[in-house]
Every structure is written in structure tokens, then in C-alpha cells.
Design an enzyme around this catalytic site. Structure first.
Site, short mmCIF file in Angstrom:
data_model
loop_
_atom_site.label_atom_id
_atom_site.label_comp_id
_atom_site.label_asym_id
_atom_site.label_seq_id
_atom_site.Cartn_x
_atom_site.Cartn_y
_atom_site.Cartn_z
N MET A 134 3.17 7.70 -30.45
CA MET A 134 1.45 8.43 -30.53
C MET A 134 1.67 9.22 -28.81
O MET A 134 1.67 8.67 -28.45
CB MET A 134 0.83 6.83 -30.95
CG MET A 134 0.59 5.76 -31.60
SD MET A 134 0.92 6.64 -33.14
CE MET A 134 -0.46 7.72 -33.55
N ASP A 185 -2.04 6.36 -43.05
CA ASP A 185 -2.15 5.38 -42.11
C ASP A 185 -3.41 4.15 -42.40
O ASP A 185 -4.03 4.57 -43.09
CB ASP A 185 -3.53 6.66 -41.50
CG ASP A 185 -2.61 7.85 -40.53
OD1 ASP A 185 -3.13 8.95 -40.66
OD2 ASP A 185 -1.29 7.24 -39.90
N HIS A 229 1.90 3.49 -41.80
CA HIS A 229 1.75 3.36 -40.48
C HIS A 229 0.53 1.98 -40.01
O HIS A 229 -0.68 2.69 -39.69
CB HIS A 229 1.06 4.82 -40.00
CG HIS A 229 0.97 5.03 -38.38
ND1 HIS A 229 0.62 5.91 -37.52
CD2 HIS A 229 1.02 3.37 -37.78
CE1 HIS A 229 0.32 5.22 -35.82
NE2 HIS A 229 0.95 4.01 -36.25
N GLY A 262 -1.03 15.72 -40.15
CA GLY A 262 -2.10 15.66 -40.62
C GLY A 262 -2.64 16.64 -41.04
O GLY A 262 -2.36 17.63 -42.33
N SER A 263 -3.94 17.05 -39.99
CA SER A 263 -4.20 18.09 -40.26
C SER A 263 -3.68 19.34 -40.42
O SER A 263 -4.59 20.53 -41.21
CB SER A 263 -5.56 18.42 -39.08
OG SER A 263 -6.05 17.44 -38.32
N GLY A 313 -7.11 15.21 -36.28
CA GLY A 313 -7.89 16.91 -35.89
C GLY A 313 -7.79 15.84 -34.57
O GLY A 313 -8.38 16.81 -33.65
N GLY A 327 -1.71 15.28 -33.74
CA GLY A 327 -1.86 16.43 -33.07
C GLY A 327 0.23 17.48 -33.24
O GLY A 327 -0.31 18.15 -32.18
N MET A 382 -5.74 1.81 -41.23
CA MET A 382 -6.05 0.98 -40.13
C MET A 382 -7.45 0.32 -40.92
O MET A 382 -7.96 0.29 -41.57
CB MET A 382 -7.32 2.55 -39.93
CG MET A 382 -5.99 3.60 -39.44
SD MET A 382 -7.31 5.25 -38.77
CE MET A 382 -5.55 6.34 -38.60
N ASP A 384 2.85 10.79 -34.13
CA ASP A 384 1.71 11.25 -34.85
C ASP A 384 0.90 11.47 -33.84
O ASP A 384 0.89 10.58 -32.67
CB ASP A 384 2.17 9.99 -35.12
CG ASP A 384 1.10 9.57 -36.24
OD1 ASP A 384 0.64 8.17 -36.66
OD2 ASP A 384 0.36 10.17 -36.71
N PHE A 415 -8.07 8.68 -35.27
CA PHE A 415 -8.17 10.07 -36.27
C PHE A 415 -7.36 10.92 -36.27
O PHE A 415 -7.05 11.65 -35.36
CB PHE A 415 -9.38 10.00 -35.79
CG PHE A 415 -10.84 8.75 -35.40
CD1 PHE A 415 -10.54 7.41 -34.63
CD2 PHE A 415 -11.46 9.09 -36.79
CE1 PHE A 415 -12.39 7.27 -34.18
CE2 PHE A 415 -13.09 7.75 -36.21
CZ PHE A 415 -12.56 6.81 -35.47
N SER A 437 0.23 13.51 -43.12
CA SER A 437 -0.56 12.28 -42.58
C SER A 437 -1.40 12.13 -43.73
O SER A 437 -2.57 13.53 -44.12
CB SER A 437 -1.12 12.49 -41.22
OG SER A 437 -1.96 10.80 -41.36
C1 DX5 Z 1 -3.51 9.13 -35.91
C2 DX5 Z 1 -2.63 8.87 -37.47
C3 DX5 Z 1 -1.71 10.18 -37.29
C4 DX5 Z 1 -2.64 11.55 -37.02
C5 DX5 Z 1 -2.31 12.53 -37.46
O1 DX5 Z 1 -4.10 7.05 -35.84
O2 DX5 Z 1 -1.04 8.19 -36.93
O3 DX5 Z 1 -1.20 10.18 -38.41
O4 DX5 Z 1 -4.13 10.59 -38.47
O5 DX5 Z 1 -3.49 13.35 -37.84
P1 DX5 Z 1 -3.44 14.98 -37.30
O6 DX5 Z 1 -1.71 15.91 -37.81
O7 DX5 Z 1 -4.76 15.65 -38.21
O8 DX5 Z 1 -3.49 14.41 -35.25
ZN ZN Z 2 -0.30 7.55 -38.40
#
Ligand code: DX5
Ligand code: ZN
Length: 217
Positions: free
Chosen positions: A140, A37, A68, A195-196, A148, A175, A39, A173, A146, A10
């Protein structure tokens, strides 16, 4: 049935000042898809990128773009993201205001794979009507907005129940890391948006392969 586990890093978790080189870095590290992502600061309390950036990234990577949409009125933006090079376009059931069927058929008429996403507190019943039409369900595992954030264990039973009634791709998606990937894979998820865990890893190749290896032999 053993599904191939696909990892979709991500980009929200990447160094935004070096997005191009970050995408090249994780493509080289063996990512299967690129999770982008979108937003709008209205559907979720954060604002990220738009179709122009997606189009710029499409030009520098061969990875399929897994877009997304965490935006209100997604229907108004489908063409722009399809034009920009999205391969998957995923909309939130909570943003479709009862016309999810039309939104999903529009995505497919644009030649793209259609995904529907649901927030942690949204029950499976909210997407039952569209399950026959979508290629992917994005579950989700954090509140959207966000990267992290901490994985929400409370969502795990929903993944299990979904896999019992849906044969398509189940993506998760939020954590997703070495600890949580095993849970979601054993419940039937086969696409891991992460992501992180990947972008902050010293060795993204090892991080990506590590997630895949969470699939029980
Ligand atoms: C949250 C996003 C995810 C998120 C994933 O709204 O849709 O894609 O950024 O990042 P981590 O893996 O760090 O939770
Ligand atoms: Zn996402």
C-alpha cells in the site's frame, strides 16, 4: 531481471453508476488485470462492493480479477469471492490476526492466486513468514480506504527491500500515476494498481501505456 509491467485499474475510481461500461472501457483500453477494492467500513473507514458485484463484473470481462480484501475476518469471505470469480485474492496481514498462513493456504486450496498486503506503516517483518507461500505482495502506497489520495514516498524503501527477498509479483496500490510509476518500477514493482489516474483520464489507453513506459529500457 526485467519483469513485464502489468496495469490493474482500480474500479473504486470508476463511475459507480456505470460500472459495467467502465470495466468494458478499460478492458478495451488494454488493462492487464481488474483491481477490485472490497471494503467493509470496519477494517477501513469506507464501504464498497461485495461478492455479488464481483460476480456480475466477472460475467462481462475477460480480465483476471485482482480482488483486494480490506475487510476484518477475511477468512469468512474467501469462498464467496472465489465463487464470484476472483483470480487473485489479497488479504491484509493486519486483518489476519496471526493466522495468515492458514488464510493463504485456504486461498490456494480454492485454486486462486494468493496475495498479502501491508499498510504503509506495517514493516516487512510482518509478512516475512508468509513470503514463501504467496504469489503476490500488495504494497500500500496510501492509507487504505479511498482513491485519489497522495502517493506516500516514505513507502518506496520498503518496495526496494522487498524485491531483494521476494521473487514473486510485487503490486503497488495508491496514488500510482505518470509521476510515481517510475519510482515504484525502479524499486521492483511489476503490478501497478491505479484508480484515479486511469479512470479520470481522457484517454485511458494512453494512461495505461504511459504507466508501462515508465519501465526503464
Ligand atoms: C485504496 C485502494 C486503492 C486505491 C487506488 O484503499 O486499495 O486501490 O483506490 O486508487 P488511486 O489510484 O486513485 O489512489
Ligand atoms: Zn486496492
Amino acid at each position: 531481471m526485467k519483469r513485464k509491467i502489468k496495469v490493474s485499474p482500480s474500479v473504486i475510481a470508476a463511475d459507480q453508476a456505470r460500472l459495467g461500461s467502465e470495466v468494458r472501457r478499460i478492458e478495451k483500453a488494454g488493462a492487464d488485470l481488474l483491481h477490485i477494492d472490497i471494503m467493509d467500513g470496519h477494517f477501513v473507514p469506507n464501504i464498497t462492493i461485495g461478492p455479488d458485484v464481483v460476480s456480475a463484473l466477472d460475467k462481462i470481462t475477460q480480465l483476471p480479477l485482482d480482488v483486494h480484501l480490506m475487510i476484518s475476518n477475511p477468512k469468512e469471505h474467501l469462498e464467496a469471492f472465489a465463487q464470484a470469480g476472483a483470480d487473485y485474492i489479497t488479504v491484509h496481514i493486519e486483518s489476519c490476526k496471526g493466522n495468515a498462513g492458514r488464510v493463504i493456504s485456504r486461498i490456494k486450496s480454492l485454486g486462486k492466486k494468493a496475495g498479502v498486503s501491508l499498510n504503509p506503516s506495517t514493516p516487512l517483518s510482518a509478512i516475512k513468514k508468509v513470503l514463501k507461500d504467496v504469489d503476490m505482495v500488495l504494497v500500500m502506497t496510501v492509507e487504505p480506504g479511498f482513491c485519489g489520495q497522495k502517493f506516500m514516498l516514505s513507502v518506496v524503501p520498503k518496495i526496494k527491500s522487498l524485491r531483494k527477498i521476494f521473487k514473486g509479483d510485487i503490486a503497488v496500490d495508491g496514488g500510482i500515476n505518470q509521476e510515481t510509476a517510475g519510482y515504484v518500477i525502479s524499486c521492483g514493482a511489476n503490478i501497478l494498481a491505479s484508480g484515479s489516474h486511469i479512470f479520470k483520464a481522457k484517454n485511458p489507453r494512453r494512461a495505461i501505456e504511459g504507466l508501462r513506459r515508465c519501465q526503464k529500457k
